[in-house]
Design an enzyme around this catalytic site. Structure first.
Site, PDB file in Angstrom:
ATOM      1  N   HIS A  99       0.851  -1.196   0.000  1.00 21.51           N
ATOM      2  CA  HIS A  99       0.000   0.000   0.000  1.00 21.51           C
ATOM      3  C   HIS A  99       0.879   1.235   0.000  1.00 21.51           C
ATOM      4  CE1 HIS A  99       0.646  -1.366   4.134  1.00 21.51           C
ATOM      5  NE2 HIS A  99       0.657  -0.096   4.477  1.00 21.51           N
ATOM      6  N   HIS A 101       0.998   5.117   0.985  1.00 23.23           N
ATOM      7  CA  HIS A 101       0.372   6.171   1.786  1.00 23.23           C
ATOM      8  C   HIS A 101       0.435   7.493   1.018  1.00 23.23           C
ATOM      9  CE1 HIS A 101       0.481   4.078   5.822  1.00 23.23           C
ATOM     10  NE2 HIS A 101       1.430   3.386   5.212  1.00 23.23           N
TER      11      HIS A 101
HETATM   12  P1  AMP Z   1       1.866   0.392   7.344  1.00 24.96           P
HETATM   13  O1  AMP Z   1       2.354   0.711   8.720  1.00 24.96           O
HETATM   14  O2  AMP Z   1       2.662   1.075   6.269  1.00 24.96           O
HETATM   15  O3  AMP Z   1       1.716  -1.087   7.118  1.00 24.96           O
HETATM   16  O4  AMP Z   1       0.438   1.066   7.252  1.00 24.96           O
HETATM   17  C1  AMP Z   1      -0.744   0.413   7.590  1.00 24.96           C
HETATM   18  C2  AMP Z   1      -1.801   1.496   7.687  1.00 24.96           C
HETATM   19  O5  AMP Z   1      -3.058   0.900   7.506  1.00 24.96           O
HETATM   20  C3  AMP Z   1      -1.823   2.235   9.006  1.00 24.96           C
HETATM   21  O6  AMP Z   1      -1.663   3.633   8.760  1.00 24.96           O
HETATM   22  C4  AMP Z   1      -3.203   1.905   9.582  1.00 24.96           C
HETATM   23  O7  AMP Z   1      -3.763   2.997  10.249  1.00 24.96           O
HETATM   24  C5  AMP Z   1      -3.971   1.543   8.342  1.00 24.96           C
HETATM   25  N1  AMP Z   1      -5.061   0.574   8.519  1.00 24.96           N
HETATM   26  C6  AMP Z   1      -4.997  -0.653   9.098  1.00 24.96           C
HETATM   27  N2  AMP Z   1      -6.187  -1.273   9.033  1.00 24.96           N
HETATM   28  C7  AMP Z   1      -7.025  -0.427   8.376  1.00 24.96           C
HETATM   29  C8  AMP Z   1      -8.401  -0.480   8.005  1.00 24.96           C
HETATM   30  N3  AMP Z   1      -9.159  -1.551   8.297  1.00 24.96           N
HETATM   31  N4  AMP Z   1      -8.930   0.586   7.361  1.00 24.96           N
HETATM   32  C9  AMP Z   1      -8.186   1.661   7.069  1.00 24.96           C
HETATM   33  N5  AMP Z   1      -6.870   1.783   7.393  1.00 24.96           N
HETATM   34  C10 AMP Z   1      -6.314   0.756   8.043  1.00 24.96           C
END
Ligand code: AMP
Ligand code: ZN
Length: 134
Positions: A99, A101
């Site tokens: 993903h 950001h």
């Molecule tokens: P990372 O630390 O780069 O793996 O980012 C994961 C991101 O996904 C974090 O910023 C979380 O807040 C976000 N996240 C996790 N679960 C969900 C969800 N169900 N809906 C929206 N965002 C999510």
């Protein structure tokens, strides 16, 4: 990946705050946002990280991030945008589905996404360079 939450969100099996969608990606609002409008570009197919995602899909992910960054600039009037992408738990990746950001930034928003610079010697930098290119 049947137990991957981002697979389920990207393919609409779990509801999300979707702000943009195209053939290959769904873009959702992060539910723990760094700032107002923090979005995640999710490929509809499962790739764990940068090393798994094919180059053509990666290029489209960045293009999609640019579209969304423009939307955030226009609609939320942010002052800047960070594109951030973590690979591996050491780098802060918590969801093992690639993903990107897209983080809108506002003057004095109090966030700390930039790193703390260190001060290696010239010799240390050359040693690192030679390790990488050697
Ligand atoms: P990372 O630390 O780069 O793996 O980012 C994961 C991101 O996904 C974090 O910023 C979380 O807040 C976000 N996240 C996790 N679960 C969900 C969800 N169900 N809906 C929206 N965002 C999510
Ligand atoms: Zn997945």
């Amino acid at each position: 990946m049947s137990d991957c939450i981002f697979c389920k969100i990207a393919n609409g099996e779990i509801p999300s705050n979707t702000i943009y969608e195209n053939e290959d990606f769904r873009v959702i609002l992060d539910n723990g946002p760094a700032t107002k409008g923090h979005a995640l570009v999710l490929p509809k197919k499962h790739y764990a990280d940068l090393f798994e995602i094919p180059d053509d899909v990666l290029a489209k992910a960045v293009q999609t991030g640019k579209v969304v960054a423009s939307m955030l600039k226009e609609k939320l009037k942010c002052d800047g945008v960070n594109l951030v992408q973590n690979n591996g738990s050491a780098a802060g990746q918590t969801v093992m589905h690639y993903h990107l950001h897209v983080i809108p930034r506002y003057e004095n928003d109090g966030q700390h996404i930039l790193w703390k610079p260190t001060s290696p010697s010239a010799e240390e930098l050359v040693e690192v360079k030679n390790t990488i290119i050697g």
